[in-house]
Scaffold this active site. Structure first.
Site, PDB file in Angstrom:
ATOM      1  N   TYR A 154     -12.909  29.016 -25.356  1.00  0.00           N
ATOM      2  CA  TYR A 154     -12.304  30.142 -24.711  1.00  0.00           C
ATOM      3  C   TYR A 154     -11.932  31.056 -25.981  1.00  0.00           C
ATOM      4  CZ  TYR A 154      -8.638  33.089 -22.836  1.00  0.00           C
ATOM      5  OH  TYR A 154      -7.857  34.156 -22.359  1.00  0.00           O
ATOM      6  N   LYS A 213      -2.114  35.847 -32.310  1.00  0.00           N
ATOM      7  CA  LYS A 213      -1.158  34.827 -32.232  1.00  0.00           C
ATOM      8  C   LYS A 213       0.051  34.897 -33.466  1.00  0.00           C
ATOM      9  CE  LYS A 213      -3.376  32.515 -28.757  1.00  0.00           C
ATOM     10  NZ  LYS A 213      -3.071  32.320 -27.488  1.00  0.00           N
ATOM     11  N   ASP A 264     -13.525  32.572 -35.001  1.00  0.00           N
ATOM     12  CA  ASP A 264     -12.272  33.031 -33.885  1.00  0.00           C
ATOM     13  C   ASP A 264     -11.470  32.314 -34.442  1.00  0.00           C
ATOM     14  OD1 ASP A 264     -10.196  33.137 -32.107  1.00  0.00           O
ATOM     15  OD2 ASP A 264     -11.688  32.945 -30.232  1.00  0.00           O
TER      16      ASP A 264
HETATM   17  C1  LIG Z   1      -9.459  30.876 -29.448  1.00  0.00           C
HETATM   18  C2  LIG Z   1      -8.926  32.138 -28.733  1.00  0.00           C
HETATM   19  N1  LIG Z   1      -9.371  33.203 -28.954  1.00  0.00           N
HETATM   20  C3  LIG Z   1      -9.001  34.324 -28.331  1.00  0.00           C
HETATM   21  C4  LIG Z   1      -7.840  34.127 -27.340  1.00  0.00           C
HETATM   22  C5  LIG Z   1      -7.352  35.430 -26.746  1.00  0.00           C
HETATM   23  O1  LIG Z   1      -6.353  35.654 -27.229  1.00  0.00           O
HETATM   24  P1  LIG Z   1      -5.322  36.698 -26.521  1.00  0.00           P
HETATM   25  O2  LIG Z   1      -4.590  35.927 -25.268  1.00  0.00           O
HETATM   26  O3  LIG Z   1      -4.097  37.175 -27.385  1.00  0.00           O
HETATM   27  O4  LIG Z   1      -5.896  37.883 -25.939  1.00  0.00           O
HETATM   28  C6  LIG Z   1      -7.294  33.067 -27.331  1.00  0.00           C
HETATM   29  C7  LIG Z   1      -6.031  32.909 -26.261  1.00  0.00           C
HETATM   30  O5  LIG Z   1      -5.471  31.718 -26.075  1.00  0.00           O
HETATM   31  C8  LIG Z   1      -7.814  32.006 -28.012  1.00  0.00           C
HETATM   32  O6  LIG Z   1      -7.181  30.652 -27.676  1.00  0.00           O
END
Ligand SMILES: Cc1ncc(COP(=O)(O)O)c(C=O)c1O
Length: 444
Positions: free
Chosen positions: A153, A282, A255
């Site tokens: 994700y 986050k 990421d």
């Molecule tokens: C690994 C990862 N990348 C990207 C995102 C997307 O972040 P956001 O919810 O702030 O758009 C998340 C969200 O949980 C995530 O866990």
């Protein structure tokens, strides 16, 4: 700790107020909530307030919050230093179409911590950060394609969500994982531009990268993907991805939206990885909407104008780098010293070991994965190296959902999929509460 658990109506835990709010919400909002991840059966829980490591819902039930707004609240709820910083900024205004000096403070703090962060550009979410990172990679390399890990994700940007929820009916042969659209209506062109690899498959990753060659802009990688089961990343895999991307002239986009909470300088420093670009979010926003694209000067310069001409990747947004988020993020990151990460590591280890010992006492064939302040409970004992190992059968998924419900009834709020995370507001008593609830919630 039983007195801290839930409101009791005639000895029964009630969700009447949450249920009533949900019925009302569905009149105006498709599915009743704007975040699919909040949906639980029979209704989402509506919160009244949070304090430290605990949240209280509108029915008066109290839960140890092991979701922490999906890992973003590393200090817990209503942290005094963050509240003070936000109130002080609020008195001076919340958002301006003028630059704010607090953005520079947060940028310099983050760049000082992580070797690969030569420059950083803020945005409002992890989704935007991943999107910005991929756009920068494409602009820098002049190439269209991206490779990502099956099941990982990365937010809701079209390319990044491909094969997020692949299943045995569509995921294709193990030797050639299929690119599966996540949202209906995803254009075929997106699918053609995304290649899929298995986590921890060094040879497969190298072959896929070489196959794409001079059409590949970047490999997008989370070193501890939660939907892939929070597996341990194998050094051969990350080495193969790094070497092969360099060989074909593509970038490595890490990421670290979640994994940045694994250490003072992020997971990349713990694991000795040298990415070209990193997406963060986050924890760096202190509980407010945030994202950031950070990395080496070359690719990051695609966000800057050259000689007055438009940047290769124009970026911005009405609330980008707003001073409330920047102040909250700065007040958070200042508190996150080496001792804070050591405490998070110790608590995470205590939870993982405690859960393992509860599992072994109960005698069920379950397991726990995770690192730092993150943990994940799995209702099976398959060795998890990739998404296919972690993927649950419908019986396993039902068993895990039952466990999560029982945890909720026992006063512990997890994320879906048996995933949990801890904040610095957590105490040793809270961990004892979590483990007691898990012992009672595990199937016997
Ligand atoms: C690994 C990862 N990348 C990207 C995102 C997307 O972040 P956001 O919810 O702030 O758009 C998340 C969200 O949980 C995530 O866990």
């Amino acid at each position: 700790m039983a007195e801290r658990i839930g409101s009791q109506v005639g000895g029964q835990r009630s969700e009447a107020q949450s249920a009533a709010l949900y019925a009302r919400a569905r009149q105006w909002i498709p599915d009743g909530v704007s975040r699919a991840t909040l949906l639980r059966r029979p209704n989402p829980i509506y919160v009244d307030h949070g304090e430290g490591a605990w949240v209280t819902d509108v029915d008066g039930n109290r839960y140890l919050d092991c979701n922490n707004n999906f890992t973003s609240l590393i200090m817990g709820h209503a942290d005094p230093a963050i509240a003070q910083a936000v109130s002080a900024q609020m008195e001076r205004g919340s958002a301006f179409a003028l630059a704010c000096d607090i953005e520079i403070e947060l940028a310099s703090l983050l760049c000082a911590r992580v070797e690969s962060f030569e420059l950083i550009r803020f945005c409002n979410s992890g989704t935007e950060a991943v999107m910005g990172a991929l756009k920068a990679a494409r602009a820098f390399t002049g190439r269209p394609n991206v490779i990502k890990v099956e099941g990982a994700y990365h937010g809701t940007y079209d390319h990044a969500e491909a094969s997020l929820a692949s299943d045995p009916t569509n995921w294709g042969d193990a030797a050639a994982p299929a690119t599966v659209p996540f949202a209906s209506g995803t254009p075929d062109s997106v699918i053609e531009e995304v290649g899929i690899i298995h986590f921890n498959d060094a040879a497969g990753a190298r072959a896929a990268i070489e196959r794409q060659g001079d059409r590949l802009a970047a490999v997008l990688l989370d070193v501890m993907p939660s939907q892939v089961g929070l597996p341990v990343i194998e050094p051969e895999f990350i080495a193969a991805v790094r070497e092969a991307t360099r060989e074909v002239g593509a970038l490595l986009v890490l990421d670290e939206v979640i994994s940045f909470r694994l250490g003072y300088s992020g997971a990349q420093t713990l694991l000795g990885i040298d990415p070209d670009i990193t997406a963060v979010a986050k924890i760096i926003g202190g509980g407010f909407p945030v994202g950031g694209v950070a990395g080496r000067e070359g690719p990051m310069s695609t966000f800057a104008r050259v000689g007055g001409a438009r940047a290769k990747v124009p970026s911005g947004g009405t609330f980008t780098a707003n001073p409330i988020t920047m102040a909250a993020g700065y007040a958070t990151m200042k508190q996150l010293d080496h001792a804070a990460f050591a405490r998070l590591d110790d608590m995470g280890e205590a939870v993982r070991n405690g859960l393992r010992s509860a599992i072994s006492k109960t005698g069920v064939d379950w397991q726990v994965t995770g690192r730092g302040s993150l943990f994940k409970v799995h209702p099976h004992t398959r060795h998890i190296r990739n998404y296919r190992d972690a993927h649950l059968s419908s019986d396993e998924a039902a068993e895990l959902e039952q466990f999560e419900h029982a945890m909720q009834a026992g006063g512990v709020y997890l994320s879906g999929g048996g995933f949990g995370c801890l904040s610095l507001a957590t105490t040793d008593d809270d961990i004892a509460h979590l483990l007691a609830a898990a012992t009672a919630a595990l199937p016997s």
